[in-house]
Design a protein around this motif. Sequence first.
Motif, PDB file in Angstrom:
ATOM      1  N   ALA A   1     -36.530  57.206  93.536  1.00 58.58           N
ATOM      2  CA  ALA A   1     -36.494  58.059  92.343  1.00 58.58           C
ATOM      3  C   ALA A   1     -37.819  58.815  92.158  1.00 58.58           C
ATOM      4  CB  ALA A   1     -36.195  57.204  91.117  1.00 58.58           C
ATOM      5  N   ASN A   2     -38.634  58.857  93.213  1.00 56.68           N
ATOM      6  CA  ASN A   2     -39.955  59.507  93.161  1.00 56.68           C
ATOM      7  C   ASN A   2     -40.875  58.909  92.110  1.00 56.68           C
ATOM      8  OD1 ASN A   2     -39.553  61.359  95.300  1.00 56.68           O
ATOM      9  ND2 ASN A   2     -38.324  62.623  93.941  1.00 56.68           N
ATOM     10  N   SER A   3     -40.742  57.619  91.906  1.00 56.57           N
ATOM     11  CA  SER A   3     -41.617  56.885  91.008  1.00 56.57           C
ATOM     12  C   SER A   3     -42.334  55.837  91.838  1.00 56.57           C
ATOM     13  CB  SER A   3     -40.806  56.200  89.905  1.00 56.57           C
ATOM     14  OG  SER A   3     -40.111  57.165  89.149  1.00 56.57           O
ATOM     15  N   LYS A   4     -43.252  55.115  91.215  1.00 58.84           N
ATOM     16  CA  LYS A   4     -43.911  54.071  91.988  1.00 58.84           C
ATOM     17  C   LYS A   4     -44.051  52.794  91.187  1.00 58.84           C
ATOM     18  CE  LYS A   4     -48.412  54.406  92.815  1.00 58.84           C
ATOM     19  NZ  LYS A   4     -49.694  54.927  93.273  1.00 58.84           N
ATOM     20  N   LEU A   5     -44.135  51.705  91.912  1.00 55.34           N
ATOM     21  CA  LEU A   5     -44.291  50.381  91.324  1.00 55.34           C
ATOM     22  C   LEU A   5     -45.631  49.833  91.780  1.00 55.34           C
ATOM     23  CD1 LEU A   5     -42.163  47.811  90.250  1.00 55.34           C
ATOM     24  CD2 LEU A   5     -43.066  47.025  92.400  1.00 55.34           C
ATOM     25  N   VAL A   6     -46.432  49.392  90.825  1.00 53.05           N
ATOM     26  CA  VAL A   6     -47.699  48.750  91.144  1.00 53.05           C
ATOM     27  C   VAL A   6     -47.755  47.415  90.422  1.00 53.05           C
ATOM     28  CG1 VAL A   6     -48.946  50.897  91.607  1.00 53.05           C
ATOM     29  CG2 VAL A   6     -48.926  49.977  89.299  1.00 53.05           C
ATOM     30  N   LEU A   7     -48.574  46.524  90.944  1.00 51.43           N
ATOM     31  CA  LEU A   7     -48.681  45.176  90.390  1.00 51.43           C
ATOM     32  C   LEU A   7     -50.103  44.897  89.933  1.00 51.43           C
ATOM     33  CD1 LEU A   7     -46.843  43.301  93.296  1.00 51.43           C
ATOM     34  CD2 LEU A   7     -45.821  44.227  91.225  1.00 51.43           C
ATOM     35  N   CYS A   8     -50.238  43.961  89.005  1.00 52.41           N
ATOM     36  CA  CYS A   8     -51.573  43.493  88.647  1.00 52.41           C
ATOM     37  C   CYS A   8     -51.511  42.033  88.221  1.00 52.41           C
ATOM     38  CB  CYS A   8     -52.215  44.362  87.564  1.00 52.41           C
ATOM     39  SG  CYS A   8     -51.593  44.115  85.903  1.00 52.41           S
ATOM     40  N   SER A   9     -52.680  41.421  88.191  1.00 51.34           N
ATOM     41  CA  SER A   9     -52.871  40.055  87.682  1.00 51.34           C
ATOM     42  C   SER A   9     -52.032  39.008  88.399  1.00 51.34           C
ATOM     43  CB  SER A   9     -52.577  40.010  86.170  1.00 51.34           C
ATOM     44  OG  SER A   9     -53.313  40.989  85.478  1.00 51.34           O
ATOM     45  N   ILE A  10     -52.031  39.055  89.734  1.00 49.89           N
ATOM     46  CA  ILE A  10     -51.263  38.043  90.461  1.00 49.89           C
ATOM     47  C   ILE A  10     -52.100  36.768  90.598  1.00 49.89           C
ATOM     48  CG2 ILE A  10     -49.861  39.732  91.698  1.00 49.89           C
ATOM     49  CD1 ILE A  10     -51.480  39.153  94.210  1.00 49.89           C
ATOM     50  N   ASN A  11     -51.429  35.630  90.509  1.00 48.61           N
ATOM     51  CA  ASN A  11     -52.139  34.360  90.648  1.00 48.61           C
ATOM     52  C   ASN A  11     -52.239  33.949  92.119  1.00 48.61           C
ATOM     53  OD1 ASN A  11     -49.776  32.988  91.463  1.00 48.61           O
ATOM     54  ND2 ASN A  11     -49.284  32.368  89.383  1.00 48.61           N
ATOM     55  N   GLU A  12     -52.877  32.848  92.370  1.00 48.52           N
ATOM     56  CA  GLU A  12     -53.124  32.388  93.742  1.00 48.52           C
ATOM     57  C   GLU A  12     -51.824  32.146  94.516  1.00 48.52           C
ATOM     58  OE1 GLU A  12     -55.838  31.129  96.848  1.00 48.52           O
ATOM     59  OE2 GLU A  12     -56.014  32.378  95.072  1.00 48.52           O
ATOM     60  N   GLN A  13     -50.849  31.487  93.882  1.00 45.65           N
ATOM     61  CA  GLN A  13     -49.575  31.187  94.564  1.00 45.65           C
ATOM     62  C   GLN A  13     -48.866  32.477  94.974  1.00 45.65           C
ATOM     63  OE1 GLN A  13     -46.078  31.379  92.855  1.00 45.65           O
ATOM     64  NE2 GLN A  13     -45.256  30.996  94.887  1.00 45.65           N
ATOM     65  N   ILE A  14     -48.842  33.451  94.083  1.00 42.92           N
ATOM     66  CA  ILE A  14     -48.171  34.715  94.382  1.00 42.92           C
ATOM     67  C   ILE A  14     -48.947  35.484  95.451  1.00 42.92           C
ATOM     68  CG2 ILE A  14     -47.442  36.941  93.421  1.00 42.92           C
ATOM     69  CD1 ILE A  14     -46.954  35.401  90.749  1.00 42.92           C
ATOM     70  N   ARG A  15     -50.277  35.455  95.366  1.00 42.69           N
ATOM     71  CA  ARG A  15     -51.094  36.140  96.368  1.00 42.69           C
ATOM     72  C   ARG A  15     -50.824  35.568  97.761  1.00 42.69           C
ATOM     73  NH1 ARG A  15     -55.481  35.370  99.041  1.00 42.69           N
ATOM     74  NH2 ARG A  15     -56.081  33.482  97.955  1.00 42.69           N
ATOM     75  N   ILE A  16     -50.739  34.239  97.870  1.00 41.75           N
ATOM     76  CA  ILE A  16     -50.452  33.593  99.155  1.00 41.75           C
ATOM     77  C   ILE A  16     -49.063  33.998  99.659  1.00 41.75           C
ATOM     78  CG2 ILE A  16     -50.016  31.361 100.269  1.00 41.75           C
ATOM     79  CD1 ILE A  16     -52.306  30.245  98.459  1.00 41.75           C
ATOM     80  N   LEU A  17     -48.070  33.999  98.762  1.00 39.62           N
ATOM     81  CA  LEU A  17     -46.715  34.422  99.123  1.00 39.62           C
ATOM     82  C   LEU A  17     -46.736  35.854  99.658  1.00 39.62           C
ATOM     83  CD1 LEU A  17     -43.604  33.948  99.081  1.00 39.62           C
ATOM     84  CD2 LEU A  17     -43.632  34.837  96.736  1.00 39.62           C
ATOM     85  N   PHE A  18     -47.468  36.741  98.985  1.00 41.42           N
ATOM     86  CA  PHE A  18     -47.563  38.137  99.421  1.00 41.42           C
ATOM     87  C   PHE A  18     -48.237  38.231 100.787  1.00 41.42           C
ATOM     88  CE2 PHE A  18     -46.870  41.217  95.731  1.00 41.42           C
ATOM     89  CZ  PHE A  18     -45.921  40.395  95.162  1.00 41.42           C
ATOM     90  N   GLU A  19     -49.313  37.469 100.989  1.00 40.95           N
ATOM     91  CA  GLU A  19     -50.023  37.527 102.268  1.00 40.95           C
ATOM     92  C   GLU A  19     -49.164  36.987 103.408  1.00 40.95           C
ATOM     93  OE1 GLU A  19     -53.757  35.564 101.565  1.00 40.95           O
ATOM     94  OE2 GLU A  19     -54.536  37.260 100.418  1.00 40.95           O
ATOM     95  N   LEU A  20     -48.443  35.894 103.164  1.00 41.97           N
ATOM     96  CA  LEU A  20     -47.594  35.304 104.203  1.00 41.97           C
ATOM     97  C   LEU A  20     -46.459  36.233 104.622  1.00 41.97           C
ATOM     98  CD1 LEU A  20     -47.326  31.610 102.956  1.00 41.97           C
ATOM     99  CD2 LEU A  20     -48.502  32.420 105.001  1.00 41.97           C
ATOM    100  N   THR A  21     -45.971  37.038 103.682  1.00 43.57           N
ATOM    101  CA  THR A  21     -44.846  37.923 103.965  1.00 43.57           C
ATOM    102  C   THR A  21     -45.283  39.351 104.308  1.00 43.57           C
ATOM    103  OG1 THR A  21     -44.636  38.401 101.609  1.00 43.57           O
ATOM    104  CG2 THR A  21     -43.259  36.624 102.494  1.00 43.57           C
ATOM    105  N   GLY A  22     -46.593  39.607 104.222  1.00 44.14           N
ATOM    106  CA  GLY A  22     -47.094  40.946 104.507  1.00 44.14           C
ATOM    107  C   GLY A  22     -46.913  41.921 103.348  1.00 44.14           C
TER     108      GLY A  22
END
Length: 109
Positions: A66-87
């Motif tokens: 839809a020509n919009s964007k999604l950004v994230l903020c304030s992720i905790n350690e568990q979520i950061r690890i999940l993001f790193e493991l999945t790329g």
Amino acid sequence: MLTQEVKIFQPSGSLDATKSQAFRQEIATIVENGTKVVLVDLKNVTFMDSSGLGALVLAFKTLRAANSKLVLCSINEQIRILFELTGMDKVFEIFANQEEFEKSMMLRA
């Protein structure tokens, strides 16, 4: 300071299979309203599983289409690890907090 073009969404608790459907519906509503940027502030999310991650990825794709964007903020350690493991840390634009996001928006204006 933030315009109508930015919608801040703050889920709380667990972002898992039980909440991912409601999250997707919220994103669909945001897209229909023509919002340009969606900031998902995860500071109150204590846990995220693959369903929550899948909901974020689907939201990312929906907004991009839809020509919009999604950004994230304030992720905790568990979520950061999940993001790193999945790329996914390479896919999503992630800010330390809402203030950092607002600063970046002012620089782009």
